[in-house]
Design a protein around this motif. Structure first.
Motif, PDB file in Angstrom:
ATOM      1  N   UNK C 268     -15.971 -55.555  28.458  1.00 29.19           N
ATOM      2  CA  UNK C 268     -15.460 -55.231  27.312  1.00 29.19           C
ATOM      3  C   UNK C 268     -14.182 -54.369  27.574  1.00 29.19           C
ATOM      4  N   UNK C 269     -14.444 -53.121  28.157  1.00 25.77           N
ATOM      5  CA  UNK C 269     -13.509 -52.276  28.612  1.00 25.77           C
ATOM      6  C   UNK C 269     -12.403 -52.902  29.220  1.00 25.77           C
ATOM      7  N   UNK C 270     -12.682 -54.089  30.016  1.00 27.03           N
ATOM      8  CA  UNK C 270     -11.733 -54.581  30.737  1.00 27.03           C
ATOM      9  C   UNK C 270     -10.703 -55.700  29.972  1.00 27.03           C
ATOM     10  N   UNK C 271     -11.498 -55.962  28.824  1.00 26.00           N
ATOM     11  CA  UNK C 271     -10.586 -56.820  27.885  1.00 26.00           C
ATOM     12  C   UNK C 271      -9.727 -55.841  27.022  1.00 26.00           C
ATOM     13  N   UNK C 272     -10.322 -54.669  26.657  1.00 31.76           N
ATOM     14  CA  UNK C 272      -9.521 -54.087  25.578  1.00 31.76           C
ATOM     15  C   UNK C 272      -8.490 -53.129  26.153  1.00 31.76           C
ATOM     16  N   UNK C 273      -8.666 -52.646  27.442  1.00 34.40           N
ATOM     17  CA  UNK C 273      -7.455 -51.628  27.991  1.00 34.40           C
ATOM     18  C   UNK C 273      -6.217 -52.589  28.199  1.00 34.40           C
ATOM     19  N   UNK C 274      -6.414 -53.614  28.716  1.00 29.87           N
ATOM     20  CA  UNK C 274      -5.138 -54.505  28.785  1.00 29.87           C
ATOM     21  C   UNK C 274      -4.248 -54.827  27.538  1.00 29.87           C
ATOM     22  N   UNK C 275      -5.202 -55.141  26.310  1.00 33.18           N
ATOM     23  CA  UNK C 275      -4.857 -55.337  25.178  1.00 33.18           C
ATOM     24  C   UNK C 275      -3.945 -54.260  24.654  1.00 33.18           C
ATOM     25  N   UNK C 409     -12.959 -54.044  17.899  1.00 30.64           N
ATOM     26  CA  UNK C 409     -11.801 -55.043  18.723  1.00 30.64           C
ATOM     27  C   UNK C 409     -12.110 -56.435  17.954  1.00 30.64           C
ATOM     28  N   UNK C 410     -13.434 -56.745  17.708  1.00 29.74           N
ATOM     29  CA  UNK C 410     -13.613 -58.355  17.151  1.00 29.74           C
ATOM     30  C   UNK C 410     -13.907 -58.403  15.841  1.00 29.74           C
ATOM     31  N   UNK C 411     -14.124 -57.452  15.125  1.00 26.32           N
ATOM     32  CA  UNK C 411     -14.597 -57.349  13.525  1.00 26.32           C
ATOM     33  C   UNK C 411     -13.366 -58.206  12.950  1.00 26.32           C
ATOM     34  N   UNK C 412     -12.115 -58.080  13.121  1.00 24.68           N
ATOM     35  CA  UNK C 412     -11.126 -58.750  12.402  1.00 24.68           C
ATOM     36  C   UNK C 412     -11.318 -60.219  12.558  1.00 24.68           C
ATOM     37  N   UNK C 413     -11.552 -60.528  13.939  1.00 23.49           N
ATOM     38  CA  UNK C 413     -11.766 -61.908  14.282  1.00 23.49           C
ATOM     39  C   UNK C 413     -12.955 -62.519  13.636  1.00 23.49           C
ATOM     40  N   UNK C 414     -14.123 -61.860  13.539  1.00 28.67           N
ATOM     41  CA  UNK C 414     -15.295 -62.330  12.850  1.00 28.67           C
ATOM     42  C   UNK C 414     -15.213 -62.426  11.330  1.00 28.67           C
ATOM     43  N   UNK C 415     -14.629 -61.341  11.100  1.00 25.58           N
ATOM     44  CA  UNK C 415     -14.923 -61.408   9.306  1.00 25.58           C
ATOM     45  C   UNK C 415     -13.502 -61.719   8.911  1.00 25.58           C
ATOM     46  N   UNK C 416     -12.588 -61.584   9.461  1.00 31.61           N
ATOM     47  CA  UNK C 416     -11.065 -62.038   8.612  1.00 31.61           C
ATOM     48  C   UNK C 416     -10.652 -60.714   8.069  1.00 31.61           C
ATOM     49  N   UNK C 417     -11.316 -59.567   8.087  1.00 26.85           N
ATOM     50  CA  UNK C 417     -10.792 -58.205   7.490  1.00 26.85           C
ATOM     51  C   UNK C 417     -10.763 -57.215   8.440  1.00 26.85           C
ATOM     52  N   UNK C 418      -9.861 -56.286   8.315  1.00 25.71           N
ATOM     53  CA  UNK C 418      -9.583 -55.074   9.015  1.00 25.71           C
ATOM     54  C   UNK C 418     -10.583 -53.938   8.840  1.00 25.71           C
ATOM     55  N   UNK C 419     -10.993 -53.401   9.581  1.00 25.92           N
ATOM     56  CA  UNK C 419     -11.889 -52.109   9.241  1.00 25.92           C
ATOM     57  C   UNK C 419     -10.952 -50.913   9.032  1.00 25.92           C
ATOM     58  N   UNK C 499      -3.034 -62.144  14.163  1.00 27.82           N
ATOM     59  CA  UNK C 499      -3.300 -61.572  15.527  1.00 27.82           C
ATOM     60  C   UNK C 499      -3.102 -60.051  15.442  1.00 27.82           C
ATOM     61  N   UNK C 500      -4.310 -59.229  15.017  1.00 28.05           N
ATOM     62  CA  UNK C 500      -3.917 -57.896  14.861  1.00 28.05           C
ATOM     63  C   UNK C 500      -3.598 -57.314  16.228  1.00 28.05           C
ATOM     64  N   UNK C 501      -3.925 -57.565  17.028  1.00 26.43           N
ATOM     65  CA  UNK C 501      -3.617 -56.842  18.557  1.00 26.43           C
ATOM     66  C   UNK C 501      -2.544 -57.801  19.251  1.00 26.43           C
ATOM     67  N   UNK C 508      -9.851 -66.696  21.887  1.00 27.05           N
ATOM     68  CA  UNK C 508      -9.897 -66.465  20.660  1.00 27.05           C
ATOM     69  C   UNK C 508      -8.844 -65.889  19.982  1.00 27.05           C
ATOM     70  N   UNK C 509      -8.127 -65.079  20.365  1.00 27.72           N
ATOM     71  CA  UNK C 509      -6.834 -64.731  19.800  1.00 27.72           C
ATOM     72  C   UNK C 509      -5.791 -65.459  19.623  1.00 27.72           C
ATOM     73  N   UNK C 510      -5.503 -66.240  20.760  1.00 34.51           N
ATOM     74  CA  UNK C 510      -4.295 -67.260  20.990  1.00 34.51           C
ATOM     75  C   UNK C 510      -4.431 -68.573  20.387  1.00 34.51           C
ATOM     76  N   UNK C 511      -5.595 -68.988  20.482  1.00 28.56           N
ATOM     77  CA  UNK C 511      -5.833 -70.459  20.009  1.00 28.56           C
ATOM     78  C   UNK C 511      -6.715 -70.579  18.816  1.00 28.56           C
ATOM     79  N   UNK C 512      -7.347 -69.606  18.245  1.00 30.03           N
ATOM     80  CA  UNK C 512      -8.086 -69.825  16.817  1.00 30.03           C
ATOM     81  C   UNK C 512      -7.464 -68.922  15.616  1.00 30.03           C
ATOM     82  N   UNK C 513      -7.552 -69.320  14.469  1.00 31.44           N
ATOM     83  CA  UNK C 513      -7.033 -68.731  13.544  1.00 31.44           C
ATOM     84  C   UNK C 513      -7.969 -67.276  12.951  1.00 31.44           C
TER      85      UNK C 513
END
Lengths: 175, 394, 528
Positions: C268-275, C409-419, C499-501, C508-513
């Motif tokens: 997880x951390x290796x995904x988030x830090x580069x982002x 990190x993924x809540x926006x992708x899952x719910x469509x809403x920002x925390x 694409x919030x980030x 999941x960020x580049x190819x999905x709504x």
């Protein structure tokens, strides 16, 4: 198709269960052949070891009982020996009750590496001991500590713990 | 040391929002504060009293400092990056993503540091294992929940006693103020001479226990049916306290270990006192064996024994704890045949927390059985004499 | 591959799935199942947390006030079991369910029905654990490691615990097989193994570890069960067995288990830090090798939990050296993360804060781990609060902080809403503060000689215990804030941008709504 699958799985689980039981004789044979966990026969001296008279080892003897109305003690608290020299020591158990009690002793050594160098020709451990009411029994232990034991080991402890063997339970070395 | 370090780092972290002067001020004052606190031994291992404890202590200090230096190095770089390489400062991202030489270097360096750490540790381990040539061997047996000691060889051979928590239950239940050595005091201390190598053999009666005296640098599990050993040589006279360190059930927190280290002559005195007490106790036991006790005498003694041995589980009011420990008040067993009652007390009940209490003296057992049969609402009127117990044992 | 075919003819999104409760009971959709896993683990996290509050309340001051010793032991035991098997592990499996298919361009998990089954076993096991408090004799009280002979003494509660562990083990094994199959067979064309996101890599390795060690745990609890009820003597000296054998088998499971709980966190951390550094992960291939070597080494270090049980000097040395060796790949990972941040263009949203907090505190836990590996020191600190502090630094500020980071990190992708970013930051800083207040002082308690698993303590430990308890209450309350943040994000969060980030590069960020549709990647994307 599901039914065939179910049958195959059922047969498979039966076979696996049977396999579990088949492991018991398998491991017994395996241990017999390889000599691992040899509790059934007394040890045989692998090679004639020289008695190393230049060294002394103090062997402390310890005895414990757990949940048994017995008194259990070594007749000497320690012996000083040379590595390679055969030694006899004596333990004594007393049944303090007026009923017949079965027990079994488990050995333990310290330091733990002692096990590799200890050869026991006679021992009462792992064997069912039946004591009549108020019986007193003396039991010998005969052993050699091989002279290949590392030079820095000069105090060792041999300990036995007696546990009650409930009726119907077998001792470790009973088939 | 760790605490000090972290405070600096956290303040650096916040530092993104503060001026750097403020950061260094906070950092320095936090450092000063924690340094002054760190003076107390509260923040480190206990003051060592044996060679092993001392080596362990020094090893810990050295390793601690190595860790602190690496920590400052790594997080110094990271927090510099966090402060400077941020988008809000308009910093543009570089695009490098690997460098074999750098990666090889930072794999090799930790290896070297580890070798440096392992070397002194290995020497201490080998020393710890050398239990040879001890002057005195003592067997410590863990019971639920007390320790038994037998002096197996050396000066004092033959001495044998039990050692139980001496802190009264009222202190634990907050009914009276707690004493200085709350939970770290016992009725009978293990006494050893100063400067002599003492070998401890460990075993247990029921479940795993662990014999731990921090100042002497020893901790060893006690395992039922097996022996293990460890050793120490106490540097100076004093009283050193420790606790059981392996979860052993309900009263795991209430079976301390107290070692009293005496000068050679004081130790010799203690040994002769113990031995004469042992003889006296045996004579007393012989005398008691045939003595007929009165009801009041037994009830008074039984109440004492009950409070120290039984009340922890069965509760002072004999109600037990439903589901965990049987009630004795109104119990069928206690109000049933005397012999069955004696049997369960002496031999315990297999598969439950009721262990065998056969190690208590005939008088104590007779008293406690009498007490249980006549306390609370139990009114059997039975008087159990020590001779009944010895008859049962035989 | 039934799942793939099912979705093949469900192409027009004509989902005739049931509604209401039956939708959740019968669902085979990886997103539904992922959500259920996450909610389940959050629930168990609060139950386990409540037990922790009980423990800290009793330890607030010397003396017995709230929990009788027996009940205290039940609390510590169940706190450990529920947090490890009920909260942390299912949370990672939930993340894998949600993310692995989306990150590798697969439409669903490989075995969709088995996926449903492996989830629904969990509530059964969880209930067994909770119910065990109310049976005669109470819950298991022998510690989460349930060493015999103590665990042979317990009552029905121990049996319930054994069955719960069997069920949890079965669930984990099925989940892992599913994840392995999905990753190996269902990657999008062109997505070679060495192009996979790190999260997927770490889960692949973790899943192999799980398949390797969960049967060992099942075996050891079965042996315990037969020792308890069927007259065997595996762990009973009276019949020729050895209690220490249990410890060997348990820790052969138990040590890889701690890496099972931390490797996906590394991912997880290796995904988030580069982002959030807007820069590719430094040393991708050495990250993969480091993860694999940690996993392999973790199978050879188990006896470092047993230095005080007594073993020959060669054994102690071997396990000490092997344990110290694990520090090397772990250090490589930390260096790689640092190098990823170096000369990046960083922003510090909540996921990034939790990731940095993770690295910072995990390294403290790692250092105390190296110190614990040194046998003479370990013999001093074994079974003390030092060890408690050590493993809470790796499991709470390690695994749990990474889970929080992943959730934000993924809540926006899952719910469509920002925390709420403000509340998220509050959550981070409060967690950070109270976590350290709770656990940092426990290092000192352990060094000074306070054993673990005791309901009452000597007076010299009083100050630090008070601080620790206050910290724990604060930490517990802070997590209620997390629950509030998640619920308000789902219900009334601001709509998330596509694409919030801006630094995110995974599929999941580049190819999905955003939010991700119920069925994603029905036609696999092609990776060049």
């Amino acid at each position: 198709m599901n039914f065939t699958m179910l049958r195959k799985l059922f047969v498979f689980s039966i076979v696996m269960f049977a396999f579990g039981y088949a492991l018991v004789p398998f491991y017994e044979k395996f241990c017999e052949v390889t000599g691992i966990n040899n509790l059934l026969q007394p040890d045989i001296l692998v090679q004639e070891t020289q008695v190393d008279t230049s060294r002394w080892i103090t062997v402390e003897l310890d005895a414990n009982t757990r949940g048994l109305p017995w008194e259990f003690k070594p007749l000497q608290s320690s012996v000083r020996i040379h590595p390679g020299e055969p030694v006899d020591v004596m333990y004594e158990i007393t049944n303090n009750t007026d009923r017949v009690v079965n027990g079994q002793a488990i050995p333990s050594y310290s330091p733990r590496s002692l096990e590799k160098y200890l050869r026991k020709f006679e021992c009462f451990c792992f064997t069912k001991q039946v004591l009549q009411p108020n019986e007193v029994r003396q039991m010998p232990v005969q052993f050699v500590i091989e002279s290949s034991i590392p030079a820095d080991v000069n105090t060792v402890t041999i300990s036995y713990t007696f546990f009650e063997l409930p009726d119907g339970k077998k001792a470790v070395n009973e088939k | 040391m760790k605490l000090r370090l972290k405070s600096v780092k956290i303040s650096n972290h916040v530092g993104g929002y503060m001026s750097s002067k403020l950061v260094s001020l906070v950092g320095v004052s936090a450092l000063a504060l924690y340094s002054s606190m760190a003076v107390g031994s509260k923040y480190n291992l206990q003051e060592p009293q044996s060679i092993i404890a001392r080596e362990t202590y020094d090893l810990h200090v050295v390793l601690m400092w190595i860790c602190v230096v690496i920590f400052i190095g790594v997080f110094g770089v990271m927090f510099y990056s966090i402060l400077k390489h941020r988008k809000s400062l308009g910093y543009k991202a570089a695009n490098f993503h690997h460098s074999t030489s750098v990666e090889v270097v930072w794999t090799v360096i930790p290896c070297i540091i580890l070798v440096v750490m392992a070397y002194p540790a290995t020497k201490t381990i080998i020393k710890m294992k050398d239990t040879s040539e001890a002057a005195i061997t003592i067997k410590a047996t863990g019971y639920q929940w007390m320790w038994g000691y037998d002096y197996l060889s050396g000066e004092g051979e033959g001495i044998s006693f039990f050692s139980k928590l001496a802190t009264p239950k009222t202190q634990i239940d907050n009914k009276e103020p707690k004493g200085e050595n709350y939970l770290l005091e016992v009725d009978n201390r293990v006494v050893v001479p100063v400067g002599q190598k003492v070998r401890i053999i460990l075993t247990a009666n029921d479940v795993l226990h662990a014999w731990w005296v921090p100042a002497l640098g020893v901790k060893q599990d006690a395992i039922p049916g097996f022996i293990r050993d460890t050793w120490f040589t106490a540097d100076s006279p004093g009283v050193y306290r420790g606790q059981c360190a392996e979860l052993c059930g309900k009263d795991h927190g209430f079976m301390p270990i107290v070692v009293e280290v005496l000068e050679a002559d004081a130790y010799a005195q203690w040994v002769s006192d113990q031995q004469s007490e042992l003889v006296a106790a045996e004579e007393q036991a012989v005398a008691d064996a045939d003595k007929e006790f009165g009801m009041d005498e037994l009830m008074a003694k039984g109440e004492q024994v009950y409070a120290t041995v039984c009340a922890a589980c069965h509760q002072p009011n004999g109600q037990g704890i439903p589901g965990a420990f049987a009630a004795l008040d109104g119990s069928e067993l206690v109000n049933g045949p005397v012999s069955e009652h004696i049997e369960i007390v002496v031999k315990g009940k297999a598969g439950t927390a009721m262990t065998a209490f056969g190690h208590l003296s005939d008088v104590d057992l007779a008293a406690v059985v009498t007490y249980e049969r006549n306390a609370w609402s139990n009114e059997t009127g039975d008087i159990v004499q020590p001779s009944d117990i010895s008859q049962f044992r035989n | 591959m039934a799942a793939v075919q099912d979705h093949g003819h469900g192409h027009g999104h004509d989902d005739h799935h049931p509604t209401g409760i039956m939708r959740w009971v019968t669902t085979t959709n990886h997103k539904d199942i992922g959500s259920m896993y996450l909610w389940f683990s959050l629930t168990m996290f609060f139950i386990g947390g409540t037990l922790a509050m009980g423990i800290r309340a009793e330890l607030y001051q010397p003396g017995i006030q709230i929990l009788e010793p027996e009940l205290f032991n039940q609390f510590t035991t169940l706190h450990g079991l529920i947090m490890v098997f009920g909260a942390i592990m299912p949370a990672f499996v939930g993340l894998a369910n949600w993310q692995v298919p989306m990150m590798i361009g697969a439409p669903d998990m490989a075995f969709a029905r088995m996926n449903n089954w492996s989830f629904w076993l969990l509530p059964v096991a969880g209930s067994l654990l909770i119910v065990s408090f109310f049976v005669p004799g109470g819950a298991a009280a022998g510690g989460w490691t349930f060493y015999p002979p103590l665990s042979v003494q317990g009552g029905l509660g121990v049996d319930l615990m054994i069955f719960a562990i069997h069920i949890l083990g079965a669930s984990s094994i099925m989940g892992s097989i599913n994840i392995i199959t999905t990753i190996l067979n269902m990657r999008a064309p062109g997505l070679t193994l060495m192009k996979m996101p790190m999260f997927v890599w770490t889960w692949l390795i973790t899943a192999y570890l799980l398949v390797l060690v969960m049967p060992v745990l099942a075996g050891v609890v079965t042996m315990l069960l037969t020792d308890r009820h069927f007259g065997t003597s595996f762990f009973n000296a009276a019949g020729g067995g050895d209690p220490v054998l249990f410890q060997h088998i348990f820790w052969f499971f138990g040590h890889p288990e701690v890496y099972i709980m931390i490797l996906p966190a590394f991912g997880i951390v290796s995904e988030i830090i580069p982002t959030f550094a807007r820069k590719p992960l430094f040393g991708y291939s050495s990250m993969v090798y480091a993860t694999a070597s940690i996993a392999i080494l973790s199978c050879f270090v188990w006896a470092h939990h047993m230095f005080t049980a007594g073993m020959p000097v060669t054994g102690q040395l071997f396990f000490m050296y092997a344990t110290m060796l694990i520090a090397v790949p772990t250090a490589v990972k930390v260096f790689n993360w640092t190098a990823t941040m170096w000369r990046g263009s960083m922003t510090f949203e909540t996921p990034m804060l939790f990731s940095i907090g993770f690295i910072f505190l995990f390294v403290i836990g790692g250092f105390s781990g190296v110190i614990c590996a040194i046998v003479p020191i370990d013999i001093q600190v074994q079974d003390t609060y030092y060890v408690i502090a050590h493993f809470h630094y790796v499991l709470v500020s390690g695994a749990l902080f990474a889970l929080f980071a992943a959730a934000y990190y993924w809540l926006p992708k899952w719910t469509g809403n920002m925390y709420s970013e403000t509340l998220g930051k509050w959550h981070f800083w409060l967690s950070m503060f109270f976590f350290n207040a709770t656990f940092f002082v426990q290092h000192f308690l352990g060094l000074a000689g306070m054993p673990r698993r005791i309901p009452d303590y000597a007076l010299q430990f009083a100050d630090f215990n008070k601080i620790s308890s206050i910290g724990a209450f604060g930490f517990g309350l802070t997590q209620v804030l997390f629950l509030y943040i998640v619920i308000s994000c789902i219900r009334s969060g601001e709509k998330a941008p596509e694409k919030p980030w801006d630094g995110a590069t995974t599929l999941e960020w580049t190819h999905l709504p955003t939010p991700a549709p119920y069925h994603s990647f029905e036609t696999p994307p092609v990776i060049k």
